[in-house]
Design a protein around this motif. Structure first.
Motif, PDB file in Angstrom:
ATOM      1  N   VAL A 170      11.472  67.472   7.192  1.00 39.82           N
ATOM      2  CA  VAL A 170      11.770  68.598   6.313  1.00 39.82           C
ATOM      3  C   VAL A 170      13.278  68.790   6.250  1.00 39.82           C
ATOM      4  O   VAL A 170      14.035  68.335   7.119  1.00 39.82           O
ATOM      5  CB  VAL A 170      11.082  69.891   6.803  1.00 39.82           C
ATOM      6  N   CYS A 229      16.614  74.292   4.394  1.00 39.00           N
ATOM      7  CA  CYS A 229      15.662  75.265   3.837  1.00 39.00           C
ATOM      8  C   CYS A 229      14.227  75.056   4.307  1.00 39.00           C
ATOM      9  O   CYS A 229      13.360  75.889   4.008  1.00 39.00           O
ATOM     10  CB  CYS A 229      15.719  75.218   2.315  1.00 39.00           C
ATOM     11  N   GLY A 230      13.946  73.949   4.990  1.00 37.17           N
ATOM     12  CA  GLY A 230      12.601  73.715   5.506  1.00 37.17           C
ATOM     13  C   GLY A 230      11.641  73.068   4.535  1.00 37.17           C
ATOM     14  O   GLY A 230      10.458  72.887   4.867  1.00 37.17           O
ATOM     15  N   GLU A 243       9.549  70.298   2.605  1.00 32.44           N
ATOM     16  CA  GLU A 243       9.058  68.984   3.028  1.00 32.44           C
ATOM     17  C   GLU A 243       9.694  67.891   2.180  1.00 32.44           C
ATOM     18  O   GLU A 243       9.746  67.982   0.945  1.00 32.44           O
ATOM     19  CB  GLU A 243       7.531  68.921   2.933  1.00 32.44           C
ATOM     20  N   ALA A 248       8.849  67.586  11.817  1.00 30.70           N
ATOM     21  CA  ALA A 248       7.900  68.688  11.978  1.00 30.70           C
ATOM     22  C   ALA A 248       6.488  68.111  12.046  1.00 30.70           C
ATOM     23  O   ALA A 248       6.220  67.029  11.500  1.00 30.70           O
ATOM     24  CB  ALA A 248       8.016  69.673  10.815  1.00 30.70           C
TER      25      ALA A 248
END
Length: 347
Positions: free
Chosen positions: A5, A9-10, A12, A150
């Motif tokens: 990710v 900003c996370g 994917e 993640a």
């Protein structure tokens, strides 16, 4: 299984992927040739050494600092780029778009010369480099500082033991349909040659059987001739028990961990080889089902196996893979190997 990710900003950036060994041929292609993807779909690999910009000339770096960068012999330039770049198949990328002003290439695609050329579509951060120009294996290299790993929510893929592996399922033929040598073979065999030079301390080596047929000319070009010659044997999982006599063993690299197979007693030096190439060398040779004598009975149709593909030229080791690999083996600093390097290699 993991996903990567965006660290900012996370979002994917990949499909679920499982870690495997970095392929031996990752950086060694054929100039002005289009290549397939480097990685199998659903997998990723990590390069632990520094790669990419910035580069510094050997003369200004020196041996001590170069060694900290994983380089143990003179080269033209030393990378001070990030360690731990992650490579995936292009089809496993998600949520990334090209940065238009960073899409330069030689002639057939993009080569990453201007740094990361893919940005996260959610926040615009530069996160990866797409490669697909001639001479390059198609790949997306994720920047280690721009992404994080993640959990995907899918179960982990277990790493098989050597006893659980079926090496023949990985076998790669040495010759393509057009009669050219496999790019993967050219790179993997050359990488193994560098390890062989180190394992035998640059002394002569004798080959036999399929090793001599396929690799004899290549070995002859990189090691001195004449007695006393060491012997190179083929060993690995699901092979007959080792016979005494081999001084050095050619063994497979584990497809998931990259570790070399080791004999039970662990006393003989080993030379790691791409498991796909090793499996082809270790495979039993089939013969066409025809009578040993006489002729086929009347009314029996011929059902011969097709003849094996033959290359249209002798095997040529990859011109860059040997020196690149040798310079990254710490043992190359031994006196005998330093003398060999000074004779056979130039920065």
């Amino acid at each position: 299984m993991d996903v990567f990710v965006c660290a900012g900003c996370g979002a994917e950036l990949t499909a679920p992927v499982a870690r495997v060994a970095l392929p031996d041929h990752a950086y060694f292609g054929a100039w002005e040739q289009l290549h397939p993807p480097l990685m199998e779909s659903g997998t990723y690999a990590v390069d632990p050494l520094p790669t990419g910009q910035p580069w510094r000339l050997w003369d200004e770096v020196g041996e001590e600092l170069a060694a900290r960068q994983g380089i143990y012999a003179p080269v033209y330039s030393v990378s001070f780029g990030p360690r731990g770049r992650i490579v995936i198949a292009p089809g496993d990328s998600r949520g990334m778009a090209f940065i238009p002003e960073k899409c330069e290439g030689y002639c057939m695609g993009v080569d990453g010369r201007d740094g990361p050329n893919l940005a996260c579509t959610a926040c615009g951060s530069a996160v990866a480099t797409r490669l697909d120009d001639c001479g390059l294996w198609q790949a997306v290299w994720l920047e280690p500082d721009a992404v994080r790993r993640a959990p995907s929510g899918l179960p982990a893929v277990p790493v098989p033991s050597w006893d659980e592996l079926d090496p023949q399922s990985y076998a790669v033929a040495p010759v393509e349909l057009d009669g050219s040598w496999s790019f993967r073979w050219e790179a993997a065999v050359t990488v193994a040659l560098a390890h062989l030079v180190v394992a035998c301390d640059a002394r002569p080596v004798a080959l036999a059987g399929p090793l001599a047929d396929l690799l004899g000319d290549a070995v002859a070009g990189y090691l001195p001739a004449g007695p006393p010659a060491l012997t190179l044997g083929l060993a690995g999982p699901r092979r007959p028990p080792l016979r005494p006599g081999a001084d050095v063993l050619l063994v497979p690299r584990h497809p998931s961990t990259g570790e070399a197979w080791r004999p039970p007693d662990g006393t003989v030096p080993v030379v790691p080889l791409d498991i796909g190439v090793w499996a082809y060398l270790a495979a039993p040779r089939e013969t066409s089902p025809v009578p040993a004598t006489g002729r086929l009975p009347d009314g029996v149709l011929r059902d011969d196996y097709p003849p094996p593909l033959r290359p249209w030229r002798p095997f040529l080791p990859h011109p860059y893979a040997f020196s690149h690999t040798l310079a990254r083996l710490p043992a190359v600093r031994r006196p005998a190997l330093r003398a060999y390097r000074d004779r056979f290699c130039t920065p």
